[in-house]
Design an enzyme around this catalytic site. Structure first.
Site, PDB file in Angstrom:
ATOM      1  CB  SER A   1      -7.980   3.890   2.764  1.00  0.00           C
ATOM      2  OG  SER A   1      -7.162   3.247   3.742  1.00  0.00           O
TER       3      SER A   1
ATOM      4  CE  LYS B   1      -3.796   2.122   2.645  1.00  0.00           C
ATOM      5  NZ  LYS B   1      -4.697   1.987   3.809  1.00  0.00           N
TER       6      LYS B   1
ATOM      7  CB  SER C   1      -8.350   1.011   5.609  1.00  0.00           C
ATOM      8  OG  SER C   1      -9.111   2.170   5.432  1.00  0.00           O
TER       9      SER C   1
HETATM   10  N1  GLN Z   1     -13.178   4.520   6.197  1.00  0.00           N
HETATM   11  C1  GLN Z   1     -12.520   5.000   7.361  1.00  0.00           C
HETATM   12  C2  GLN Z   1     -12.067   6.415   7.152  1.00  0.00           C
HETATM   13  O1  GLN Z   1     -12.392   6.940   6.150  1.00  0.00           O
HETATM   14  C3  GLN Z   1     -11.367   4.102   7.716  1.00  0.00           C
HETATM   15  C4  GLN Z   1     -10.147   4.373   6.941  1.00  0.00           C
HETATM   16  C5  GLN Z   1      -8.967   3.547   7.383  1.00  0.00           C
HETATM   17  O2  GLN Z   1      -9.122   2.535   8.071  1.00  0.00           O
HETATM   18  N2  GLN Z   1      -7.791   3.986   6.995  1.00  0.00           N
HETATM   19  O3  GLN Z   1     -11.430   7.008   7.960  1.00  0.00           O
END
Ligand code: GLN
Length: 486
Positions: free
Chosen positions: A149, A74, A173
């Site tokens: 994400s 990532k 995420s």
């Molecule tokens: N969807 C959540 C956010 O937008 C989690 C994102 C994540 O785990 N990096 O913050």
């Protein structure tokens, strides 16, 4: 060949049926030909150099279980060689002088880096549509989001552009994109995996973890990825573990807690059908289901969306045009340079969170929002401890729906936040959580879109979770399904 699991590929390498270089070439070819936008940067020469080293190591008889196997990261983990962008214009041309600890650990194990994977900007999002480098397509249905994400990671594994990927999970995420793309992924206990070199979003929540086709592969990867790191002040000092050690344990007598609040109104009927069928499968294997309650589940959304932006506003203050990445081309004085740099470098969602974060931390609002959120965070963690007096593991859906259409919620931040309902509490409590494929949605559109089963364990029970997940994968074949045309 290229739809195989790490476990299978590792056997091929061991039997000399293929070399690390050939393997890398196959995957690089597939990445080149893919239209998913899952990768932000590739560098074939660098990949092949690492593959050559791995082949030499194999020839010397010094290979470990992961040596020669490909992985992609990532683009939130900094790497030497490839750009490290966090999906942001702010870092679009940024080259790190060092490798993140996680990247280094996989290199030490002899894994071959295929490149960097697309993600929401600074990991803020649930659909991968917040990336400066554009949205990623879900390989099961290219009109759908891959989740986020870590959307690039999930899409790349699902499409077999890489057999393994790293992800990070701040509020879901790893688990949510794994669910939406039909792969397996685990977010370890907070502090298990080093955050050094992981570009920070919300430091008290951020946690890296592996994503792959199977629980067995995730166990192999986590064994190399986890471990104490003195460069991360929240890293936990514990002996390193073999996370594969409980894979063969059965689930007979296992008490599975099924939280009422995870099967409430917002849950789409087709997701519920698939998740309930998975729970039935566990019952068939000898587990029992226990009705439990996690009463603060709904509060996890406001709590997370106060705490995460608060930490983000502080973490992202370092992007000022002086130290890293983008700097505005024209400005009148220092303040103007800061303003223009940040206005140009950050996308809308990141700006929204910086504003919210600065607001909830500001004098006069700190007590009402930030402090209050911290108190409820503690209560959320306590709810889980109460639940674990009644059960060994908690199971439920990962996300309330299957993957939605690209663009459908792109301009509706609130709709995106609400979809995090089943993953945020685990992160706020710092517990390990996992997602494994357990079926598909129903109806003409949804039947191509995967559903994930979430498994939540108590602190440091990753090996147990992986074992429980592996038992499911011995009994079912959802993890062996691949999207058409792969
Ligand atoms: N969807 C959540 C956010 O937008 C989690 C994102 C994540 O785990 N990096 O913050």
């Amino acid at each position: 060949m290229h739809t195989q699991t790490l476990k299978q590929l590792s056997a091929l390498l061991k039997d000399k049926q293929i070399s690390a270089t050939e393997l890398a070439q196959i995957y690089l070819g597939k990445i080149e030909a893919s239209d998913l936008n899952a990768f932000i940067s590739i560098d074939a020469a660098l990949t092949l150099e690492q593959a050559k080293e791995a082949d030499e190591r194999i020839a010397r008889g010094e290979a470990g279980p992961l040596t020669g196997l490909p992985i992609a990261h990532k683009d939130i983990f900094v790497t030497r060689g490839w750009q490290s962008t966090a999906g942001s214009k702010m870092l679009a041309n940024y080259s790190s002088p060092f490798d993140a600890t996680v990247v280094k650990q996989f290199r030490t194990a002899g894994m071959v880096t295929l490149g960097k994977l697309n993600c929401d900007e600074f990991a803020m999002g649930s659909s991968n549509e917040n990336s400066f480098f554009g949205a990623v397509k879900n390989p099961w249905d290219k009109t759908a989001v891959p989740g986020g994400s870590s959307g690039g990671s999930a899409a790349a594994v699902a499409a077999s552009l890489t057999p393994a990927a790293t992800g990070t999970d701040t509020g879901g995420s790893i688990r949510q994109p794994a669910a939406l793309c039909g792969i397996s992924g685990i977010k370890p206990t907070y502090g298990r995996v080093s955050r050094f070199g992981m570009i920070a979003f919300a430091s008290s929540l951020d946690q890296g973890g592996p994503m792959a086709h199977t629980a067995e592969d995730c166990a192999m990867l986590l064994s190399a990825m986890a471990g104490f790191d003195e460069k991360d002040s929240t890293s936990i000092e514990r002996e390193n573990e073999d996370f594969s050690r409980l894979l063969t344990d059965g689930v007979k007598g296992l008490k599975i807690g099924v939280p009422r609040e995870y099967f409430s109104e917002g849950l789409a009927p087709d997701v519920e059908v698939a998740v309930r069928a998975a729970l039935k499968e566990y019952e068939k294997m000898g587990a029992t289901l226990v009705d439990i309650s996690l009463p603060k589940t709904a509060l996890s959304i406001p709590v997370y969306y106060v705490i995460a932006p608060a930490e983000a506003s502080s973490n992202l203050s370092r992007f000022d045009g002086v130290r890293y990445g983008h700097r505005a081309a024209e400005y009148s004085d220092l303040s103007d340079m800061y303003r223009k740099t940040r206005a140009e470098g950050f996308g809308d969602e990141v700006k929204r969170r910086i504003l919210v974060g600065a607001y909830v931390l500001s004098h006069g609002y700190y007590d009402a929002y930030y402090l209050q959120a911290q108190k409820i965070r503690r209560l959320i963690a306590q709810d889980f401890q109460q639940a674990f007096t009644q059960c060994d593991v908690i199971m439920g859906p990962v996300a309330p729906t299957v993957a939605w259409d690209l663009g459908a919620k792109a301009n509706d931040p609130l709709a995106n936040y609400l979809a995090d309902i089943f993953t945020l509490s685990t992160s706020l409590a710092g517990l390990p959580g996992m997602s494994i494929p357990c079926g598909f949605g129903q109806g003409a559109v949804n039947e191509k879109r995967p559903v994930g089963l979430q498994l939540i364990g108590n602190y440091f029970e990753e090996a147990k979770l992986l074992g429980i997940a592996h038992q499911f994968q011995l009994a079912t074949d959802w993890h062996n399904r691949r999207p058409a045309g792969i």
